[in-house]
Design an enzyme around this catalytic site. Structure first.
Site, PDB file in Angstrom:
ATOM      1  N   ALA A   1       0.887  -1.102   0.143  1.00  0.00           N
ATOM      2  CA  ALA A   1      -0.377  -0.337  -0.164  1.00  0.00           C
ATOM      3  C   ALA A   1       0.625   1.065  -0.064  1.00  0.00           C
ATOM      4  O   ALA A   1       1.899   1.283   0.332  1.00  0.00           O
ATOM      5  CB  ALA A   1      -0.813  -0.410   1.167  1.00  0.00           C
TER       6      ALA A   1
ATOM      7  N   LYS B   1      -5.780   3.122  -4.582  1.00  0.00           N
ATOM      8  CA  LYS B   1      -6.056   3.436  -3.226  1.00  0.00           C
ATOM      9  C   LYS B   1      -6.495   4.764  -2.421  1.00  0.00           C
ATOM     10  O   LYS B   1      -4.850   5.778  -3.234  1.00  0.00           O
ATOM     11  CB  LYS B   1      -4.709   2.734  -2.086  1.00  0.00           C
ATOM     12  CG  LYS B   1      -4.458   3.230  -0.444  1.00  0.00           C
ATOM     13  CD  LYS B   1      -3.220   3.158  -0.042  1.00  0.00           C
ATOM     14  CE  LYS B   1      -3.686   3.661   1.273  1.00  0.00           C
ATOM     15  NZ  LYS B   1      -2.237   3.842   2.350  1.00  0.00           N
TER      16      LYS B   1
END
Ligand SMILES: Cc1cc2nc3c(=O)[nH]c(=O)nc-3n(C[C@H](O)[C@H](O)[C@H](O)COP(=O)(O)OP(=O)(O)OC[C@H]3O[C@@H](n4cnc5c(N)ncnc54)[C@H](O)[C@@H]3O)c2cc1C
Length: 497
Positions: free
Chosen positions: A51, A79
């Site tokens: 991430a 994201k």
């Protein structure tokens, strides 16, 4: 002390950090230097770190990376932020998005107007006034060359390094496969003179970049640069990681679900989900963590669960003599806000900006280290805040987090917000004021006072102004495709024949 000009750069390690450094140097100043990277397939990479934060898009832009190609080749998804569950209290939910909150005035950021409107009973939750947050919560995403939406990616870490490797080798980087068995140093200066591989091969350079991960083979193993331990603030020291089948629709955000002694991550990619349990071994045994993890995953495992041990903190001298640490060898805050890849990419671009073409000097080392320290300390405080502001008292772990003494720099931010409603970001800080606000309010930190700007508006004006922002956001979000549909049309892998 002045050292000779730098022409040959040797990168030790080929995880995300090693290949980020190789790609940045070769693509940006490749014609002026020689770059060699040594890595060991036998040792492999840590295999977590999927991430990111939005600065990765600037890094990719500087490298000339095509977004669709990158997303296709790394199974990437979008994201828009992180969803937090059970953090301030069990059952609580809040979102830290990468977006901007409402419309600010030069006099005061938007939340002061919102606080006044809320006191008058005409405001919805703060989350209503953020476009990225609403898109995330509704599972939507769309972008275009002119779009100003703030986003980052989730990607497969096992594919990202090889993606950057292809780019770097095309730009002239030489890759050597092998295990580093010894680091040779000049007996007088202590500078690194060569890396000796198990095969007997010697690799010499003028500047060495240590990307050997948690081992820190050069920066600590050879140079003993020292480590500032942060485990009294960031006590998680273990993680279990595993890949699973998808858990449902591909959501455009990371999930961080607090458990009794840490938190659980879910990172959705196009083809699978990365899941992990982060915990403090002082409060949860490895066996208990494994049981709790397996009870939380909620999907069919695709890999075996792996346990990883680490120590939070920072390397005292990121740049020491003729060696710079990047990635995990430079320290580790903890994965909560996914900032390690950001830090290594900033370090790589900073090195390009301050490259010691005519020799490494002490002033240059000090400047590089100071910039890095300031950056990392701000992120450290931001991450500690998530724990410090908990109201949970259901386990010893959470009680200790709530009651711990935190760095003065963070206390100042918390007290200032609590007393006056003021929050701020310092120059070059990765987390903007909007991030601080979303986490502070999400963690139930309530300001006692705020700027009076909103009092110059009537109740109707406040209500109408907020309603207009919300309606504009709602309309824009309603018109966006679902994130999964966006991925299919933008960058999906072709179906196997
Ligand atoms: C649980 C956990 C979750 C994380 N989640 C995130 C996240 O979501 N986002 C984020 O930004 N960061 C995250 N991180 C950090 C992230 O994992 C790292 O930033 C990233 O994977 C890069 O690691 P690295 O390249 O520094 O090390 P590694 O991947 O460990 O690479 C080290 C390299 O050095 C080589 N090497 C080591 N020793 C030798 C030797 N003797 N000879 C030759 N080669 C050698 C290895 O073969 C390998 O190529 C997380 C970290 C942990 C622990």
């Amino acid at each position: 002390m002045t050292r000779p000009p730098v022409k040959k750069v040797v990168i030790a390690g080929g995880g995300t950090a090693g290949w980020c450094a190789a790609a940045a140097l070769s693509k940006m100043i490749g014609p002026l230097i020689e770059v060699t990277l040594v890595e060991s397939d036998e040792i492999g990479i840590i295999g977590v770190g999927e991430a990111t934060v939005p600065t990765i898009r600037t890094f990719h832009h500087l490298l000339g990376i095509d977004e669709r190609q990158f997303m296709r080749e790394t199974n990437a998804s979008i994201k828009l932020g992180i969803s937090f569950d059970n953090w301030a209290r069990k059952g609580d939910h809040y979102f830290h998005s990468f977006g901007v909150l409402g419309k600010s005035s030069w006099m005061a950021p938007f939340h002061h107007i919102w606080l006044e409107a809320r006191a008058k009973g005409v405001a919805g939750p703060l989350s209503d006034y953020c476009f990225e947050l609403q898109a995330a919560e509704n599972g939507k995403f769309e972008t275009s060359p002119t779009s100003r939406i703030n986003y980052a990616y989730h990607f497969d870490t096992g594919l990202y390094g090889p993606f950057l490797r292809r780019l770097s080798e095309a730009a002239g980087v030489t890759r050597i496969e092998g295990k580093i068995a010894r680091v040779d140093q000049n007996p007088e200066s202590g500078d690194i003179t060569a890396l000796k591989l198990e095969s007997g091969q010697t690799i010499e350079g003028d500047l060495y970049i240590d990307c050997t991960g948690l081992r820190g083979l050069l920066i600590e193993g050879a140079l003993k640069s020292g480590y500032e331990d942060w485990s009294h603030w960031l006590s998680n020291d273990s993680a279990i990681a595993m890949q699973t089948e998808p858990t449902g629709a591909i959501v455009p955000y990371t999930q961080a679900i607090a458990h009794d002694a840490g938190w659980h991550w879910r990172i959705p990619l196009q083809n699978r989900v990365g899941q992990g349990h982060v915990y403090s071994s002082q409060h949860m045994s490895d066996d208990q963590a494994m049981d709790s993890f397996m009870a939380t995953v909620g999907a069919k495992p695709l890999t075996k669960p792996r346990t990883i041990k680490y120590r939070t903190g920072r390397r005292l001298k990121i740049w020491n003599k003729n060696c710079i640490a990047m990635g995990l060898s430079s320290g580790f805050i903890e994965p909560l806000e996914s900032t390690n890849i950001h830090l290594m990419q900033i370090a790589a671009t900073r090195l390009v900006q301050l490259f010691p073409f005519d020799g490494i000097t002490d002033a240059l080392i000090n400047r590089f280290n100071k910039l890095t320290e300031d950056e990392v300390v701000n992120i450290r405080d931001f991450v500690i805040m998530h724990y410090k502001l908990t109201e949970r008292d259901d386990t010893a772990y959470w009680r200790e987090r709530r009651d711990m003494a935190v760095p003065y720099t963070l206390t100042e931010r918390i007290e200032m917000f609590r007393d006056t409603g003021h929050a701020w970001q310092v120059a070059d800080e990765v987390f903007r004021i909007d991030s601080w606000l979303q986490v502070m309010t999400g963690q139930r930190l309530e300001p006692k006072s705020w700027h009076r700007l909103g009092q110059m508006m009537t109740v109707e004006q406040s209500r109408d102004a907020l309603a207009a922002i919300k309606s504009q956001i709602d309309k824009a979000v309603a018109a966006m495709p679902a994130h999964g549909d966006f991925l299919k049309s933008y960058c999906a892998l072709p179906e196997p024949a």
